[in-house]
Design an enzyme around this catalytic site. Structure first.
Site, PDB file in Angstrom:
ATOM      1  N   ASP A   9       2.701  -5.964  -2.811  1.00 13.42           N
ATOM      2  CA  ASP A   9       2.231  -4.579  -2.667  1.00 13.42           C
ATOM      3  C   ASP A   9       1.684  -4.142  -4.017  1.00 13.42           C
ATOM      4  O   ASP A   9       1.942  -4.793  -5.046  1.00 13.42           O
ATOM      5  CB  ASP A   9       3.397  -3.659  -2.236  1.00 13.42           C
ATOM      6  CG  ASP A   9       2.977  -2.200  -2.098  1.00 13.42           C
ATOM      7  OD1 ASP A   9       1.835  -1.943  -1.666  1.00 13.42           O
ATOM      8  OD2 ASP A   9       3.776  -1.304  -2.433  1.00 13.42           O
ATOM      9  N   SER A  10       0.973  -3.020  -4.016  1.00 16.07           N
ATOM     10  CA  SER A  10       0.497  -2.444  -5.276  1.00 16.07           C
ATOM     11  C   SER A  10       1.674  -2.007  -6.146  1.00 16.07           C
ATOM     12  O   SER A  10       1.478  -1.670  -7.302  1.00 16.07           O
ATOM     13  CB  SER A  10      -0.378  -1.238  -4.981  1.00 16.07           C
ATOM     14  OG  SER A  10       0.392  -0.237  -4.332  1.00 16.07           O
ATOM     15  N   CYS A  72       1.060  -3.692   2.181  1.00 17.65           N
ATOM     16  CA  CYS A  72       0.267  -2.598   1.615  1.00 17.65           C
ATOM     17  C   CYS A  72      -0.889  -2.315   2.577  1.00 17.65           C
ATOM     18  O   CYS A  72      -1.684  -3.213   2.853  1.00 17.65           O
ATOM     19  CB  CYS A  72      -0.261  -3.040   0.252  1.00 17.65           C
ATOM     20  SG  CYS A  72      -1.378  -1.887  -0.544  1.00 17.65           S
ATOM     21  N   GLU A 150       6.230   5.733  -7.504  1.00 20.19           N
ATOM     22  CA  GLU A 150       6.308   4.673  -8.524  1.00 20.19           C
ATOM     23  C   GLU A 150       7.167   5.100  -9.718  1.00 20.19           C
ATOM     24  O   GLU A 150       7.722   4.258 -10.411  1.00 20.19           O
ATOM     25  CB  GLU A 150       4.895   4.307  -9.023  1.00 20.19           C
ATOM     26  CG  GLU A 150       4.092   3.445  -8.054  1.00 20.19           C
ATOM     27  CD  GLU A 150       4.633   2.027  -7.910  1.00 20.19           C
ATOM     28  OE1 GLU A 150       4.991   1.403  -8.921  1.00 20.19           O
ATOM     29  OE2 GLU A 150       4.704   1.540  -6.767  1.00 20.19           O
ATOM     30  N   CYS A 182       1.074   4.306   4.648  1.00 23.07           N
ATOM     31  CA  CYS A 182       1.202   3.699   3.321  1.00 23.07           C
ATOM     32  C   CYS A 182       2.657   3.263   3.193  1.00 23.07           C
ATOM     33  O   CYS A 182       3.564   4.017   3.565  1.00 23.07           O
ATOM     34  CB  CYS A 182       0.848   4.733   2.251  1.00 23.07           C
ATOM     35  SG  CYS A 182       1.262   4.236   0.563  1.00 23.07           S
ATOM     36  N   HIS A 184       4.570   3.039   0.783  1.00 25.31           N
ATOM     37  CA  HIS A 184       5.409   3.844  -0.114  1.00 25.31           C
ATOM     38  C   HIS A 184       6.056   5.024   0.639  1.00 25.31           C
ATOM     39  O   HIS A 184       7.125   5.487   0.257  1.00 25.31           O
ATOM     40  CB  HIS A 184       4.576   4.430  -1.264  1.00 25.31           C
ATOM     41  CG  HIS A 184       4.257   3.465  -2.365  1.00 25.31           C
ATOM     42  ND1 HIS A 184       3.425   2.385  -2.196  1.00 25.31           N
ATOM     43  CD2 HIS A 184       4.657   3.428  -3.668  1.00 25.31           C
ATOM     44  CE1 HIS A 184       3.317   1.725  -3.345  1.00 25.31           C
ATOM     45  NE2 HIS A 184       4.059   2.335  -4.252  1.00 25.31           N
TER      46      HIS A 184
HETATM   47  N1  DGL Z   1       1.767   0.786  -0.616  1.00 26.84           N
HETATM   48  C1  DGL Z   1       0.344   0.920  -0.682  1.00 26.84           C
HETATM   49  C2  DGL Z   1      -0.221   1.187   0.718  1.00 26.84           C
HETATM   50  O1  DGL Z   1       0.406   0.880   1.666  1.00 26.84           O
HETATM   51  C3  DGL Z   1       0.013   1.928  -1.695  1.00 26.84           C
HETATM   52  C4  DGL Z   1      -1.433   1.926  -2.055  1.00 26.84           C
HETATM   53  C5  DGL Z   1      -1.717   2.407  -3.431  1.00 26.84           C
HETATM   54  O2  DGL Z   1      -1.265   1.777  -4.388  1.00 26.84           O
HETATM   55  O3  DGL Z   1      -2.455   3.387  -3.525  1.00 26.84           O
HETATM   56  O4  DGL Z   1      -1.290   1.669   0.930  1.00 26.84           O
END
Ligand code: DGL
Length: 259
Positions: A9-10, A72, A150, A182, A184
């Protein structure tokens, strides 16, 4: 097969998916890569998201992962077609759960909270067109939420205020389902439950991703036959404390890695 499942993931958000995978596949080893130094992906161009997704995939391939979960929405909707075409392992992705929301809504209006990168992607538009015919899809960018999560602010006054500013216009349009687009955002569910009127259904696809992961492992004879608990390794390229708190598992090994 003994090899681990790779997950990226990011940043820390994909751990919401990892938790579902751990629950559904307790004997599998996992390697999770949090590219927190480059979060948020949602504000980057498609080309940048693709480059980062390739880098994350190559790292997980070097670790001998047998399947990769793109945990993600932003990376899935912008890069999964390329990854599937260029790497020789199965990929599981996640995208906003429009179909279940379209099936459940009574007001025929659903809200999607997601990143700019997800909402502007071709895959998201195609899925919307395919499954939301006759349904009004109220799209809302969650700009700023990923950064707050984050930094561990899953229940702060700032997070609550920002979330309210995103939710109110959707409620004004009479949505009755809210899709968390998302990975997150599941960490905001306690806050959302507090903010949202009771008749709003929250829709999140974490469990569906774990189910799909299990199905693909089975079909490809890739399940781990060990009957002991899996081992969980996490790498992050930016401070590991928030990751440790969200993972919340004493057995997990959480390491900083400069990648
Ligand atoms: N968890 C990522 C998603 O599902 C976050 C994306 C991001 O870093 O903007 O989209």
């Amino acid at each position: 097969m003994q090899a681990p499942i790779g997950i990226f993931d990011s940043g820390v958000g994909g751990t919401s998916i990892w938790k579902e995978i751990k629950k559904m596949l307790p004997h599998e080893d996992t390697i999770y890569l949090a590219d927190s130094a480059n979060a948020p992906y949602g504000e980057k161009s498609k080309a940048e998201i693709l480059q980062l997704s390739i880098k994350n995939t190559e790292f997980l391939m070097e670790q001998n992962c047998k399947l990769i979960v793109v945990a993600c929405n932003t990376a899935t909707t912008n890069a999964i077609d390329y990854l599937r075409a260029n790497y020789d392992v199965p990929f599981i992705g996640i995208e906003p759960a429009i179909k279940p929301a379209a099936l459940q809504t009574k007001t025929k209006k659903i809200g999607i909270l997601a990143t700019k990168g997800t909402l502007s992607s071709g895959l998201f538009h195609n899925t919307s067109k395919l499954f939301a015919e006759g349904i009004t899809v109220v799209e809302q960018e969650g700009k700023g939420l990923v950064e707050l999560i984050e930094t561990g602010q899953i229940n702060s006054i700032v997070t609550r205020g920002l979330l309210l500013s995103f939710i109110r216009p959707m409620l004004d349009q009479n949505i009755d389902c809210l899709v968390l687009g998302c990975t997150h955002y599941p960490y905001l569910i306690p806050l959302l439950n507090d903010i949202l009127p009771k008749h709003i259904t929250l829709i999140d696809s974490g469990e569906a991703v774990a189910r799909q992961t299990k199905a693909i492992l089975e079909t490809n004879s890739l399940l781990n036959s060990q009957d002991i608990d899996g081992e969980y390794l996490f790498y992050s390229n930016k401070g590991i404390e928030v990751l440790r708190n969200l993972v919340d598992d004493d057995k997990a090994e959480i390491l900083y890695l400069d990648f």
